[in-house]
Motif scaffolding. Structure first.
Motif, PDB file in Angstrom:
ATOM      1  N   ILE A  18      -3.793 -10.684  -7.065  1.00  0.00           N
ATOM      2  CA  ILE A  18      -4.909  -9.726  -7.121  1.00  0.00           C
ATOM      3  C   ILE A  18      -4.368  -8.300  -6.999  1.00  0.00           C
ATOM      4  O   ILE A  18      -4.724  -7.413  -7.786  1.00  0.00           O
ATOM      5  CB  ILE A  18      -5.948 -10.015  -6.005  1.00  0.00           C
ATOM      6  CG1 ILE A  18      -6.684 -11.328  -6.282  1.00  0.00           C
ATOM      7  CG2 ILE A  18      -6.944  -8.858  -5.869  1.00  0.00           C
ATOM      8  CD1 ILE A  18      -7.603 -11.785  -5.150  1.00  0.00           C
ATOM      9  N   CYS A  19      -3.492  -8.079  -6.030  1.00  0.00           N
ATOM     10  CA  CYS A  19      -3.001  -6.712  -5.799  1.00  0.00           C
ATOM     11  C   CYS A  19      -2.126  -6.238  -6.957  1.00  0.00           C
ATOM     12  O   CYS A  19      -2.254  -5.101  -7.419  1.00  0.00           O
ATOM     13  CB  CYS A  19      -2.225  -6.639  -4.480  1.00  0.00           C
ATOM     14  SG  CYS A  19      -3.283  -6.905  -3.052  1.00  0.00           S
ATOM     15  N   GLY A  20      -1.251  -7.109  -7.434  1.00  0.00           N
ATOM     16  CA  GLY A  20      -0.363  -6.732  -8.539  1.00  0.00           C
ATOM     17  C   GLY A  20      -1.173  -6.324  -9.767  1.00  0.00           C
ATOM     18  O   GLY A  20      -0.961  -5.259 -10.358  1.00  0.00           O
TER      19      GLY A  20
ATOM     20  N   PRO B 244       0.855  -6.491   0.211  1.00  0.00           N
ATOM     21  CA  PRO B 244       0.475  -5.859  -1.056  1.00  0.00           C
ATOM     22  C   PRO B 244      -0.828  -5.052  -1.027  1.00  0.00           C
ATOM     23  O   PRO B 244      -1.117  -4.355  -1.992  1.00  0.00           O
ATOM     24  CB  PRO B 244       0.337  -7.039  -2.016  1.00  0.00           C
ATOM     25  CG  PRO B 244       0.217  -8.254  -1.187  1.00  0.00           C
ATOM     26  CD  PRO B 244       0.596  -7.933   0.209  1.00  0.00           C
ATOM     27  N   VAL B 245      -1.634  -5.141   0.034  1.00  0.00           N
ATOM     28  CA  VAL B 245      -2.926  -4.424   0.008  1.00  0.00           C
ATOM     29  C   VAL B 245      -2.729  -2.956   0.369  1.00  0.00           C
ATOM     30  O   VAL B 245      -1.768  -2.596   1.055  1.00  0.00           O
ATOM     31  CB  VAL B 245      -4.000  -5.063   0.936  1.00  0.00           C
ATOM     32  CG1 VAL B 245      -4.231  -6.516   0.558  1.00  0.00           C
ATOM     33  CG2 VAL B 245      -3.640  -4.939   2.414  1.00  0.00           C
ATOM     34  N   ASP B 246      -3.641  -2.108  -0.099  1.00  0.00           N
ATOM     35  CA  ASP B 246      -3.510  -0.670   0.160  1.00  0.00           C
ATOM     36  C   ASP B 246      -3.909  -0.331   1.588  1.00  0.00           C
ATOM     37  O   ASP B 246      -3.279   0.506   2.230  1.00  0.00           O
ATOM     38  CB  ASP B 246      -4.375   0.104  -0.847  1.00  0.00           C
ATOM     39  CG  ASP B 246      -3.870  -0.113  -2.262  1.00  0.00           C
ATOM     40  OD1 ASP B 246      -2.850   0.488  -2.619  1.00  0.00           O
ATOM     41  OD2 ASP B 246      -4.466  -0.938  -2.989  1.00  0.00           O
ATOM     42  N   THR B 247      -4.987  -0.956   2.049  1.00  0.00           N
ATOM     43  CA  THR B 247      -5.392  -0.774   3.445  1.00  0.00           C
ATOM     44  C   THR B 247      -5.849  -2.122   3.995  1.00  0.00           C
ATOM     45  O   THR B 247      -6.327  -2.987   3.249  1.00  0.00           O
ATOM     46  CB  THR B 247      -6.572   0.223   3.592  1.00  0.00           C
ATOM     47  OG1 THR B 247      -7.573  -0.100   2.632  1.00  0.00           O
ATOM     48  CG2 THR B 247      -6.137   1.664   3.417  1.00  0.00           C
ATOM     49  N   VAL B 248      -5.692  -2.256   5.309  1.00  0.00           N
ATOM     50  CA  VAL B 248      -6.217  -3.449   5.976  1.00  0.00           C
ATOM     51  C   VAL B 248      -6.923  -3.005   7.247  1.00  0.00           C
ATOM     52  O   VAL B 248      -6.465  -2.091   7.935  1.00  0.00           O
ATOM     53  CB  VAL B 248      -5.101  -4.466   6.304  1.00  0.00           C
ATOM     54  CG1 VAL B 248      -3.999  -3.865   7.157  1.00  0.00           C
ATOM     55  CG2 VAL B 248      -5.682  -5.712   6.996  1.00  0.00           C
TER      56      VAL B 248
END
Ligand code: TLP
Length: 349
Positions: free
Chosen positions: A154-156, A189-193
């Motif tokens: 998903i992130c890629g 891989p996520v931008d924010t968590v």
């Protein structure tokens, strides 16, 4: 009371209370609270991100993240049961001016194929998709866990298209326990968590938002706008530090209790559940076969000293946590069996 309504009901441990009393504090709006600063750097390290921000609630953490990654009039793709869509008072719209684009999934885990079908470029009729929001574990789907490969795909794919990904990781430590992987690997891989200290980790208050230093500097301003500049918040951060240090290692026990309860529920006539689907500390079960509405079952359980919430007309959710031990879970199961059988109810007499 045996309280299985949520892991939000956990009370701070004696050690947390001691640390809160002794916490060194300062004015966090000036960035001068040493305990908050320590919590933020510890949370950033655990998440493997440049920086982290202490926020009062998970809702505020999600709200700020959506604001960071979107502009007014854009869309946010998320699961149909996502907390940001269903349980945050339309904050997507209220604060960020965005619309949620829900995806129907069977288990709360969106695939890239499903997401790709819903991505919209800006056009004369359609609003642009700006953000993909993934919830790990997915609360209302029953504490389900994203496989690492799905998050990575998903992130890629999203990043290739200029889209951001925010993870509502309110219970990402439960996901880490279920996968036997460190949190930083799950969220890499996520931008924010966003993750919560105040659920299974047991802190009385607080969540963390983590991401790039630049995003967290902007997030600090949004937190202030939302009224989240908390001054001597080190009193709270002290409990959060202990939650991060000590609580993750005991989440396995909550998961074992949840599985035990799921197996017990499967044996109660009128209750529908597939115990194989229980991955973490959340157990969803269907009660229409008992002939009683979920709200009525909840009420009758309360009379027996057990708190479990209905979710809709025929579903119920129970959440295991450290304030209810194995014996408490067994007592709750016995009460559920009695209520489902109509024992001691008006209908039975
Ligand atoms: N969830 C609560 C209720 O709001 C439903 C619960 O009892 O489970 N993301 C997720 C996935 C959550 O489950 C929650 C809380 C939040 C965000 C919001 O956290 P808070 O309550 O701190 O705003």
């Amino acid at each position: 009371m045996i309280d299985l309504r949520s892991d939000t009901v956990t009370k701070p441990t004696p050690e947390m209370r001691r640390a809160m009393m002794e916490a060194e504090v300062g004015d966090d709006v000036y960035g001068e609270d040493p305990t908050v600063n320590l919590l933020e750097s510890r949370a950033a390290a655990i998440a493997g991100k440049e920086a982290a921000l202490f926020v009062p609630t998970g809702t505020m953490g999600n709200t700020i993240a959506v604001k960071l990654h979107t502009h007014h009039g854009e869309e946010v793709i998320c699961d149909v049961r996502a907390h940001v869509l269903e349980y945050e008072l339309s904050m997507l719209a209220w604060f960020s001016g965005c619309v949620g684009r829900p995806i129907q999934t069977s288990d709360g885990i969106m695939s890239w194929e499903q997401i790709a079908r819903e991505i919209r470029p800006l056009g004369p009729h359609r609003a642009r998709t700006a953000l993909i929001e993934i919830e790990d574990t997915n609360n209302i789907a029953g504490g389900t866990v994203y496989p690492l490969a799905v998050i990575q795909e998903i992130c890629g794919q999203a990043h290739e298209r200029g889209l951001k990904v925010h993870m509502d990781g309110a219970r990402v430590f439960n996901a880490a326990e279920a996968l036997s992987k460190p949190v930083r690997e799950i969220v890499a891989p996520v931008d924010t968590v966003m993750f919560c200290l105040s659920k299974g980790l047991g802190a009385p208050v607080g969540s963390m938002l983590a991401g790039t230093a630049e995003d967290m500097a902007r997030a600090r301003l949004y937190r202030k706008r939302l009224g989240g500049g908390m001054r001597q918040a080190g009193v709270l951060a002290a409990a959060g530090l202990i939650a991060l240090e000590q609580s993750p290692r005991r989440l396995g026990e909550d998961h074992r209790n949840a599985r035990m309860m799921a197996r017990g529920l499967a044996g109660i006539p009128g209750i529908q559940i597939d115990p194989a689907k229980v991955q973490t500390n959340i157990v969803m079960f269907e009660v229409s076969g008992t002939g009683l509405p979920a709200a009525e079952i909840s009420w009758r359980l309360k009379e027996r000293g057990v708190l479990i919430n209905p979710v809709g007309a025929t579903w119920m959710r129970l959440v295991t946590h450290y304030d209810v031990d194995r014996e408490g879970c067994e007592m709750a199961l016995a009460a559920l069996a009695e209520v489902a059988a109509g024992v001691g109810s008006v209908a039975a007499s």
